[in-house]
Design an enzyme around this catalytic site. Sequence first.
Site, PDB file in Angstrom:
ATOM      1  N   TYR A 236      -5.674 -11.759  -7.040  1.00 16.99           N
ATOM      2  CA  TYR A 236      -6.955 -11.274  -7.555  1.00 16.99           C
ATOM      3  C   TYR A 236      -7.851 -12.502  -7.751  1.00 16.99           C
ATOM      4  O   TYR A 236      -7.565 -13.341  -8.601  1.00 16.99           O
ATOM      5  CB  TYR A 236      -6.793 -10.615  -8.926  1.00 16.99           C
ATOM      6  CG  TYR A 236      -6.090  -9.275  -8.946  1.00 16.99           C
ATOM      7  CD1 TYR A 236      -4.750  -9.149  -8.613  1.00 16.99           C
ATOM      8  CD2 TYR A 236      -6.773  -8.129  -9.353  1.00 16.99           C
ATOM      9  CE1 TYR A 236      -4.108  -7.927  -8.664  1.00 16.99           C
ATOM     10  CE2 TYR A 236      -6.130  -6.894  -9.413  1.00 16.99           C
ATOM     11  CZ  TYR A 236      -4.805  -6.808  -9.063  1.00 16.99           C
ATOM     12  OH  TYR A 236      -4.171  -5.591  -9.124  1.00 16.99           O
TER      13      TYR A 236
ATOM     14  N   HIS B 200       3.483  -0.281  -2.660  1.00 16.52           N
ATOM     15  CA  HIS B 200       3.819  -1.712  -2.742  1.00 16.52           C
ATOM     16  C   HIS B 200       5.312  -2.009  -2.838  1.00 16.52           C
ATOM     17  O   HIS B 200       5.750  -2.848  -3.626  1.00 16.52           O
ATOM     18  CB  HIS B 200       3.120  -2.334  -3.960  1.00 16.52           C
ATOM     19  CG  HIS B 200       1.622  -2.431  -3.827  1.00 16.52           C
ATOM     20  ND1 HIS B 200       0.964  -2.462  -2.631  1.00 16.52           N
ATOM     21  CD2 HIS B 200       0.640  -2.530  -4.791  1.00 16.52           C
ATOM     22  CE1 HIS B 200      -0.350  -2.578  -2.844  1.00 16.52           C
ATOM     23  NE2 HIS B 200      -0.576  -2.601  -4.130  1.00 16.52           N
TER      24      HIS B 200
ATOM     25  N   HIS C 239      -1.194 -10.462  -2.816  1.00 19.47           N
ATOM     26  CA  HIS C 239      -1.994  -9.622  -3.710  1.00 19.47           C
ATOM     27  C   HIS C 239      -2.720 -10.430  -4.785  1.00 19.47           C
ATOM     28  O   HIS C 239      -2.768 -10.032  -5.958  1.00 19.47           O
ATOM     29  CB  HIS C 239      -1.083  -8.574  -4.345  1.00 19.47           C
ATOM     30  CG  HIS C 239      -1.766  -7.289  -4.703  1.00 19.47           C
ATOM     31  ND1 HIS C 239      -2.686  -7.179  -5.718  1.00 19.47           N
ATOM     32  CD2 HIS C 239      -1.673  -6.053  -4.168  1.00 19.47           C
ATOM     33  CE1 HIS C 239      -3.102  -5.923  -5.807  1.00 19.47           C
ATOM     34  NE2 HIS C 239      -2.514  -5.218  -4.861  1.00 19.47           N
TER      35      HIS C 239
ATOM     36  N   GLN D 194      -7.123  -4.242   2.749  1.00 24.50           N
ATOM     37  CA  GLN D 194      -7.392  -3.420   1.579  1.00 24.50           C
ATOM     38  C   GLN D 194      -8.254  -4.260   0.640  1.00 24.50           C
ATOM     39  O   GLN D 194      -7.840  -5.347   0.228  1.00 24.50           O
ATOM     40  CB  GLN D 194      -6.081  -3.018   0.879  1.00 24.50           C
ATOM     41  CG  GLN D 194      -6.256  -2.101  -0.318  1.00 24.50           C
ATOM     42  CD  GLN D 194      -6.394  -0.627   0.047  1.00 24.50           C
ATOM     43  OE1 GLN D 194      -6.191  -0.244   1.197  1.00 24.50           O
ATOM     44  NE2 GLN D 194      -6.734   0.210  -0.919  1.00 24.50           N
TER      45      GLN D 194
ATOM     46  N   GLU E  75      -6.546  -7.954   0.584  1.00 26.01           N
ATOM     47  CA  GLU E  75      -5.165  -7.780   1.036  1.00 26.01           C
ATOM     48  C   GLU E  75      -5.124  -7.463   2.521  1.00 26.01           C
ATOM     49  O   GLU E  75      -5.257  -6.308   2.915  1.00 26.01           O
ATOM     50  CB  GLU E  75      -4.505  -6.644   0.265  1.00 26.01           C
ATOM     51  CG  GLU E  75      -4.611  -6.732  -1.231  1.00 26.01           C
ATOM     52  CD  GLU E  75      -4.400  -5.364  -1.890  1.00 26.01           C
ATOM     53  OE1 GLU E  75      -3.461  -4.643  -1.530  1.00 26.01           O
ATOM     54  OE2 GLU E  75      -5.209  -5.000  -2.753  1.00 26.01           O
TER      55      GLU E  75
ATOM     56  N   ASN F 221       0.835  -1.210   0.000  1.00 20.38           N
ATOM     57  CA  ASN F 221       0.000   0.000   0.000  1.00 20.38           C
ATOM     58  C   ASN F 221       0.873   1.265   0.000  1.00 20.38           C
ATOM     59  O   ASN F 221       2.065   1.191  -0.253  1.00 20.38           O
ATOM     60  CB  ASN F 221      -0.994  -0.028   1.164  1.00 20.38           C
ATOM     61  CG  ASN F 221      -2.347   0.553   0.755  1.00 20.38           C
ATOM     62  OD1 ASN F 221      -2.417   1.544   0.056  1.00 20.38           O
ATOM     63  ND2 ASN F 221      -3.406  -0.098   1.188  1.00 20.38           N
ATOM     64  N   ARG F 222       0.285   2.387   0.295  1.00 23.31           N
ATOM     65  CA  ARG F 222       0.951   3.660   0.017  1.00 23.31           C
ATOM     66  C   ARG F 222       1.608   4.311   1.233  1.00 23.31           C
ATOM     67  O   ARG F 222       1.097   4.204   2.338  1.00 23.31           O
ATOM     68  CB  ARG F 222      -0.071   4.631  -0.593  1.00 23.31           C
ATOM     69  CG  ARG F 222      -0.537   4.168  -1.969  1.00 23.31           C
ATOM     70  CD  ARG F 222      -1.698   4.972  -2.508  1.00 23.31           C
ATOM     71  NE  ARG F 222      -2.000   4.570  -3.879  1.00 23.31           N
ATOM     72  CZ  ARG F 222      -2.774   3.522  -4.201  1.00 23.31           C
ATOM     73  NH1 ARG F 222      -3.324   2.779  -3.265  1.00 23.31           N
ATOM     74  NH2 ARG F 222      -2.977   3.213  -5.468  1.00 23.31           N
TER      75      ARG F 222
ATOM     76  N   ASP G 277     -11.439   0.560  -3.291  1.00 30.39           N
ATOM     77  CA  ASP G 277      -9.979   0.463  -3.199  1.00 30.39           C
ATOM     78  C   ASP G 277      -9.624   1.110  -1.867  1.00 30.39           C
ATOM     79  O   ASP G 277      -8.969   2.144  -1.817  1.00 30.39           O
ATOM     80  CB  ASP G 277      -9.327   1.199  -4.380  1.00 30.39           C
ATOM     81  CG  ASP G 277      -7.824   0.913  -4.481  1.00 30.39           C
ATOM     82  OD1 ASP G 277      -7.299   0.202  -3.611  1.00 30.39           O
ATOM     83  OD2 ASP G 277      -7.198   1.415  -5.441  1.00 30.39           O
TER      84      ASP G 277
HETATM   85  C1  BGC Z   1      -4.090  -0.808  -4.517  1.00 28.29           C
HETATM   86  C2  BGC Z   1      -4.580  -0.206  -5.805  1.00 28.29           C
HETATM   87  C3  BGC Z   1      -3.576  -0.517  -6.879  1.00 28.29           C
HETATM   88  C4  BGC Z   1      -3.445  -2.021  -6.975  1.00 28.29           C
HETATM   89  C5  BGC Z   1      -2.510  -2.502  -8.039  1.00 28.29           C
HETATM   90  C6  BGC Z   1      -3.959  -2.277  -4.712  1.00 28.29           C
HETATM   91  O1  BGC Z   1      -3.459  -2.869  -3.557  1.00 28.29           O
HETATM   92  O2  BGC Z   1      -4.944  -0.519  -3.452  1.00 28.29           O
HETATM   93  O3  BGC Z   1      -4.760   1.174  -5.682  1.00 28.29           O
HETATM   94  O4  BGC Z   1      -3.948   0.010  -8.108  1.00 28.29           O
HETATM   95  O5  BGC Z   1      -3.035  -2.523  -5.742  1.00 28.29           O
HETATM   96  O6  BGC Z   1      -1.332  -1.844  -8.025  1.00 28.29           O
END
Ligand code: BGC
Length: 360
Positions: A190, A114, A188, A297, A325, A88-89, A260
């Site tokens: 999907y 990330h 991560h 997340q 996540e 995350n950020r 998100d």
């Molecule tokens: C984030 C998204 C991002 C994605 C892929 C996710 O964990 O929350 O904002 O675009 O990862 O990078």
Amino acid sequence: MSQASSAAGSITSSVFGTMEDGRQVTRYTLVNTQGMAVDILDYGGIITRWTAPDREGNYQDVVLGFETLEPYLERHPYFGALVGRYANRIALGKFTLDDKEYTLATNNGPNHLHGGDYGFDRKLWKAEVKANPDSLQLQLEYLSPDGEEGFPGNLRTRVLYSLSNDNTLSVEYQATTDRPTVLNLTQHTYFNLSGNFNTSITDHNLQLQAESLLEVDADLIPTGNILPVEGTPFDFREVREIGADIDADHPQIKLAGGYDHCWIFTDGINRDKPAAQAYHPLSGRLLEVFTDQPAIQVYTANFLQGKLRAKGGGTYPYRAGLCLETQHYPDAPNRPEFPSTRLDPGLVFTSKTSFRFSVK
Ligand code: BGC
């Protein structure tokens, strides 16, 4: 190709491809006695395939990914990968620890995302198949050198994937450092429980054991405000269709183009119950997520645009996957009021998340 089998099933390995620097990438295939198969790469710890049964007992791949190594070597949206050092950020890619400011790689506008330019998702991990009577185990280890992507400390991370015969894959993380540092580790993957990768996950149901989430700004950085989910499109305390409010006229939905966001698990949640669950009514597939982490997340793949080639043909459309996540809060290193993501020498960071499949 090599093979090991036990009461828990079998693990085989084969060459998946070669990195640009000549190093070989190995794919490990874990198959339990039920027939669930999970393919994991030593590159990025990436789960490239994961089969789960539907109501009729048909096992189908339910995770987004690629058929070959090449697209994984290019920039991709972290399909199936282990994410670190900091998932995350982190705002502006900066934080201060013990009065020293650290500057990280900024790879998401002005912010860090990330783990930076070459995060854990792009590293070749040291893999080891572990003998265990109860589950199929693959251990991955990576030593991230001091200063990598701007983070302090030599950080040794171990991830243990264990697949058991109750169709549960657990992911256990362990990390140690030789200097104070911060970390936030996640997986991560999907999911698309329909097994049809050319469709969106908006028809899936979701439930989250969370009463609040972190409000974010236009760059998806937490503002510091905590929003109660009550009366908002973010209320998944009861099972609800993901698509019901995904385009609602709510400022937080507009900012992210869907979901998100980071939902918070308060101390009061029942950790014996799933923190999150996703259900696909048509196939009957149910995915339950158990975790000891303080947050999750939930990302509905709003940035997928039908450009990446899907496994089995076609492309991955908008919202083709659901990421669950489990993690610490984003930007925690800059928010003393958030649960701490600090790790000191002499301590061992541990965390565990389990993904259990069944049908309903
Ligand atoms: C984030 C998204 C991002 C994605 C892929 C996710 O964990 O929350 O904002 O675009 O990862 O990078």
